[in-house]
Design an enzyme around this catalytic site. Structure first.
Site, PDB file in Angstrom:
ATOM      1  N   ASP A 159     -40.702  -0.497 -49.005  1.00  0.00           N
ATOM      2  CA  ASP A 159     -40.171  -1.231 -47.866  1.00  0.00           C
ATOM      3  C   ASP A 159     -39.638  -2.575 -48.353  1.00  0.00           C
ATOM      4  O   ASP A 159     -40.081  -3.112 -49.346  1.00  0.00           O
ATOM      5  CB  ASP A 159     -41.265  -1.481 -46.823  1.00  0.00           C
ATOM      6  CG  ASP A 159     -41.964  -0.198 -46.430  1.00  0.00           C
ATOM      7  OD1 ASP A 159     -41.275   0.827 -46.323  1.00  0.00           O
ATOM      8  OD2 ASP A 159     -43.188  -0.225 -46.264  1.00  0.00           O
TER       9      ASP A 159
ATOM     10  N   ASP B 183     -44.199 -12.419 -46.500  1.00  0.00           N
ATOM     11  CA  ASP B 183     -45.174 -11.417 -46.964  1.00  0.00           C
ATOM     12  C   ASP B 183     -45.800 -11.889 -48.269  1.00  0.00           C
ATOM     13  O   ASP B 183     -46.999 -11.778 -48.489  1.00  0.00           O
ATOM     14  CB  ASP B 183     -44.522 -10.074 -47.304  1.00  0.00           C
ATOM     15  CG  ASP B 183     -43.908  -9.394 -46.122  1.00  0.00           C
ATOM     16  OD1 ASP B 183     -43.443 -10.093 -45.221  1.00  0.00           O
ATOM     17  OD2 ASP B 183     -43.895  -8.155 -46.116  1.00  0.00           O
TER      18      ASP B 183
ATOM     19  N   GLU C 288     -51.491  -4.392 -49.868  1.00  0.00           N
ATOM     20  CA  GLU C 288     -50.323  -3.555 -49.614  1.00  0.00           C
ATOM     21  C   GLU C 288     -49.119  -4.033 -50.422  1.00  0.00           C
ATOM     22  O   GLU C 288     -48.234  -3.263 -50.753  1.00  0.00           O
ATOM     23  CB  GLU C 288     -50.009  -3.606 -48.110  1.00  0.00           C
ATOM     24  CG  GLU C 288     -48.942  -2.654 -47.668  1.00  0.00           C
ATOM     25  CD  GLU C 288     -48.047  -3.269 -46.609  1.00  0.00           C
ATOM     26  OE1 GLU C 288     -47.692  -4.460 -46.703  1.00  0.00           O
ATOM     27  OE2 GLU C 288     -47.693  -2.542 -45.680  1.00  0.00           O
ATOM     28  N   GLU C 289     -49.098  -5.308 -50.759  1.00  0.00           N
ATOM     29  CA  GLU C 289     -47.964  -5.872 -51.488  1.00  0.00           C
ATOM     30  C   GLU C 289     -48.044  -5.654 -52.996  1.00  0.00           C
ATOM     31  O   GLU C 289     -47.100  -5.991 -53.706  1.00  0.00           O
ATOM     32  CB  GLU C 289     -47.854  -7.380 -51.213  1.00  0.00           C
ATOM     33  CG  GLU C 289     -47.594  -7.733 -49.768  1.00  0.00           C
ATOM     34  CD  GLU C 289     -46.303  -7.127 -49.231  1.00  0.00           C
ATOM     35  OE1 GLU C 289     -45.381  -6.864 -50.033  1.00  0.00           O
ATOM     36  OE2 GLU C 289     -46.237  -6.867 -48.023  1.00  0.00           O
TER      37      GLU C 289
ATOM     38  N   ASP D 150     -53.577  -5.967 -45.682  1.00  0.00           N
ATOM     39  CA  ASP D 150     -52.143  -5.920 -45.380  1.00  0.00           C
ATOM     40  C   ASP D 150     -51.853  -7.349 -44.938  1.00  0.00           C
ATOM     41  O   ASP D 150     -52.095  -7.701 -43.781  1.00  0.00           O
ATOM     42  CB  ASP D 150     -51.859  -4.912 -44.260  1.00  0.00           C
ATOM     43  CG  ASP D 150     -50.374  -4.846 -43.910  1.00  0.00           C
ATOM     44  OD1 ASP D 150     -49.602  -5.657 -44.455  1.00  0.00           O
ATOM     45  OD2 ASP D 150     -49.998  -3.993 -43.084  1.00  0.00           O
TER      46      ASP D 150
ATOM     47  N   LEU E 279     -49.306  -9.236 -44.294  1.00  0.00           N
ATOM     48  CA  LEU E 279     -48.422  -9.459 -43.149  1.00  0.00           C
ATOM     49  C   LEU E 279     -47.938  -8.104 -42.646  1.00  0.00           C
ATOM     50  O   LEU E 279     -47.223  -7.397 -43.360  1.00  0.00           O
ATOM     51  CB  LEU E 279     -47.241 -10.338 -43.560  1.00  0.00           C
ATOM     52  CG  LEU E 279     -46.751 -11.238 -42.437  1.00  0.00           C
ATOM     53  CD1 LEU E 279     -47.796 -12.269 -42.053  1.00  0.00           C
ATOM     54  CD2 LEU E 279     -45.481 -11.934 -42.849  1.00  0.00           C
ATOM     55  N   ASP E 280     -48.369  -7.775 -41.472  1.00  0.00           N
ATOM     56  CA  ASP E 280     -48.013  -6.486 -40.873  1.00  0.00           C
ATOM     57  C   ASP E 280     -46.927  -6.714 -39.821  1.00  0.00           C
ATOM     58  O   ASP E 280     -47.030  -7.631 -39.013  1.00  0.00           O
ATOM     59  CB  ASP E 280     -49.255  -5.885 -40.222  1.00  0.00           C
ATOM     60  CG  ASP E 280     -48.933  -4.626 -39.450  1.00  0.00           C
ATOM     61  OD1 ASP E 280     -48.566  -3.632 -40.087  1.00  0.00           O
ATOM     62  OD2 ASP E 280     -49.019  -4.653 -38.208  1.00  0.00           O
TER      63      ASP E 280
ATOM     64  N   GLU F  40     -53.845   0.078 -43.359  1.00  0.00           N
ATOM     65  CA  GLU F  40     -53.576  -0.015 -41.925  1.00  0.00           C
ATOM     66  C   GLU F  40     -54.438   0.934 -41.089  1.00  0.00           C
ATOM     67  O   GLU F  40     -55.128   0.509 -40.158  1.00  0.00           O
ATOM     68  CB  GLU F  40     -52.081   0.268 -41.666  1.00  0.00           C
ATOM     69  CG  GLU F  40     -51.184  -0.839 -42.226  1.00  0.00           C
ATOM     70  CD  GLU F  40     -49.741  -0.422 -42.475  1.00  0.00           C
ATOM     71  OE1 GLU F  40     -49.518   0.742 -42.862  1.00  0.00           O
ATOM     72  OE2 GLU F  40     -48.836  -1.254 -42.320  1.00  0.00           O
TER      73      GLU F  40
HETATM   74  P1  AHG Z   1     -45.561  -3.684 -42.765  1.00  0.00           P
HETATM   75  O1  AHG Z   1     -44.731  -4.805 -42.193  1.00  0.00           O
HETATM   76  O2  AHG Z   1     -46.921  -4.138 -43.215  1.00  0.00           O
HETATM   77  O3  AHG Z   1     -44.834  -2.910 -43.812  1.00  0.00           O
HETATM   78  O4  AHG Z   1     -45.914  -2.662 -41.589  1.00  0.00           O
HETATM   79  C1  AHG Z   1     -44.903  -2.217 -40.735  1.00  0.00           C
HETATM   80  C2  AHG Z   1     -45.402  -1.027 -40.031  1.00  0.00           C
HETATM   81  C3  AHG Z   1     -46.247  -1.269 -38.803  1.00  0.00           C
HETATM   82  O5  AHG Z   1     -46.629  -2.560 -38.541  1.00  0.00           O
HETATM   83  C4  AHG Z   1     -45.426  -0.742 -37.693  1.00  0.00           C
HETATM   84  O6  AHG Z   1     -46.234  -0.071 -36.765  1.00  0.00           O
HETATM   85  C5  AHG Z   1     -44.438   0.181 -38.338  1.00  0.00           C
HETATM   86  O7  AHG Z   1     -44.284  -0.277 -39.638  1.00  0.00           O
HETATM   87  C6  AHG Z   1     -43.114   0.209 -37.685  1.00  0.00           C
HETATM   88  O8  AHG Z   1     -42.325   1.149 -38.309  1.00  0.00           O
HETATM   89  P2  AHG Z   1     -40.945   1.668 -37.656  1.00  0.00           P
HETATM   90  O9  AHG Z   1     -40.006   0.509 -37.744  1.00  0.00           O
HETATM   91  O10 AHG Z   1     -40.554   2.818 -38.513  1.00  0.00           O
HETATM   92  O11 AHG Z   1     -41.245   2.074 -36.245  1.00  0.00           O
HETATM   93 MN    MN Z   2     -48.385  -3.062 -42.171  1.00  0.00          MN
HETATM   94 MN    MN Z   3     -47.380  -5.620 -44.708  1.00  0.00          MN
END
Ligand code: AHG
Ligand code: MN
Ligand code: MN
Length: 349
Positions: free
Chosen positions: A79, A85, A108-109, A131, A133-134, A290
């Site tokens: 990602d 983050d 997670e990072e 995690d 920053l989620d 998560e």
């Molecule tokens: P992160 O920012 O830690 O990578 O997590 C993002 C996750 C979670 O928080 C969220 O429910 C989901 O990604 C959203 O994903 P979509 O944009 O695919 O819906």
């Molecule tokens: Mn997350």
């Molecule tokens: Mn994250």
């Protein structure tokens, strides 16, 4: 001259304010309920509270300082990573490393877990999984983000370094899990397996104060939460369930930050779904960072949590640090209903 009011004219009820219980106070008072009362877990939870305050300060400043923006790197899960983050990750690593209570951290990072050097004369019995920053895609549009943390007791001997098996434990082995939501106010919600409590940050005194004791997911639930933009990429049972929610006139709420979406479920009920898609056949969310911690919190609040193979998430054994899993969690009656849709419509696997 003003008349003034003498205190003796106020009866006790008029005068008494509700006593403020800070997070630190609450954690210390709860220490006796932990099976090991060495104070290590207590100190570790307090350190996580401090890390949350530091991240909160930076999240609040994100629009003012030039810290947001894409950092041109990808995290382990592929990602896009934002600068905040990285900041959150670094601050949490610092707070936890200096605590002396932790022998290892998985973030997670980061690709691999980090071994924390032992402080002479001190046993570090815990590993922490974060995690930092989620919901990071929400940062630069001022939408709520969060932090997720969880704690395992180490399996390896306290005399040596930690190893991968300290991290690859089932969620049912967690000794604590929590999240921080940087929303309209900042709230830290955590459990040590004795129910769930929420603490709102009072910025005027810089303390998390007990604001939501003994949180229970309500029986009602007029919302479902799923990225409906992927509707056509979902399996049949998921499409049917979404149609069913729509038939029932349930409202759709989806923030795209798991912590925020789950926090709503903690107070308004409903169901949260992240099933498999064509892009993420095993789901997008990570089991260790998560799904397991949030499942512990949801179950402790009276909710239910399973994957799309009908397995309780807390019973899943992670095969690797960044393993993903599908998620169905929230109000038990709705999770049960989803289970029936899976049983009825899913193709045999
Ligand atoms: P992160 O920012 O830690 O990578 O997590 C993002 C996750 C979670 O928080 C969220 O429910 C989901 O990604 C959203 O994903 P979509 O944009 O695919 O819906
Ligand atoms: Mn997350
Ligand atoms: Mn994250």
């Amino acid at each position: 001259m003003g008349k003034g009011v003498s205190l003796q004219h106020l009866n006790h009820n008029e005068f008494s304010m509700k006593k403020i219980v800070t997070l630190d106070e609450f954690i210390i008072n709860s220490q006796t309920t932990y099976s090991d009362s060495t104070g290590q877990l207590t100190r570790l939870l307090r350190d996580l509270g401090i890390a949350a305050k530091i991240i909160n300060r930076e999240v609040n400043l994100a629009g003012l300082v030039n810290i947001i923006g894409v950092a041109n790197v990808e995290n382990q899960s592929g990602d896009e990573v934002k600068k905040l983050d990285i900041f959150a990750n670094e601050r949490m690593m610092e707070c936890l490393t200096m605590s002396g209570e932790v022998c290892g951290i998985a973030s997670e990072e980061l690709e691999d877990f980090v071994k924390v050097p032992k402080i002479p004369g001190k046993d570090s019995n815990y590993v922490v999984i974060i995690d930092p920053l989620d919901g990071s895609s929400n940062i630069d549009v001022n939408v709520s983000v969060g932090t997720i943390f969880s704690i395992f007791r180490r399996k390896s001997p306290a005399t040596g370094e930690c190893d991968i098996n300290d991290f690859l434990q089932k969620g049912s082995e967690l000794v604590a899990a929590g999240y921080v939501l940087y929303g309209t106010s900042t709230i830290l919600v955590y459990t040590t397996g004795e129910g769930v409590n929420g603490f709102t940050l009072d910025p005027s005194i810089g303390e998390f104060c007990l604001s939501h004791p003994n949180i229970k997911i309500p029986e009602r639930g007029n919302y479902y939460s799923v990225n409906q933009g992927y509707y056509l990429k979902f399996d049949l049972e998921m499409r049917r369930y979404i149609d069913h929610c729509s038939d029932l006139n349930l409202g759709l709420r989806y923030i795209g930050s798991m912590v925020s979406d789950i926090h709503r479920i903690m107070f308004h009920g409903g169901i949260f779904l992240y099933p498999s898609t064509r892009k993420y056949p095993k789901g997008k969310l990570r089991l260790l960072y998560e799904c397991a911690p949030i499942s512990m919190i949801v179950e402790q609040a009276g909710g239910a949590s399973m994957d799309c193979n009908l397995k309780r998430i807390l019973d899943l054994s992670p095969g690797s640090l960044h393993e993903r899993c599908t998620v169905v969690m929230g109000r038990p009656a709705m999770v049960k209903e989803m289970k029936e849709f899976i049983e009825k419509y899913s193709a045999p696997k």
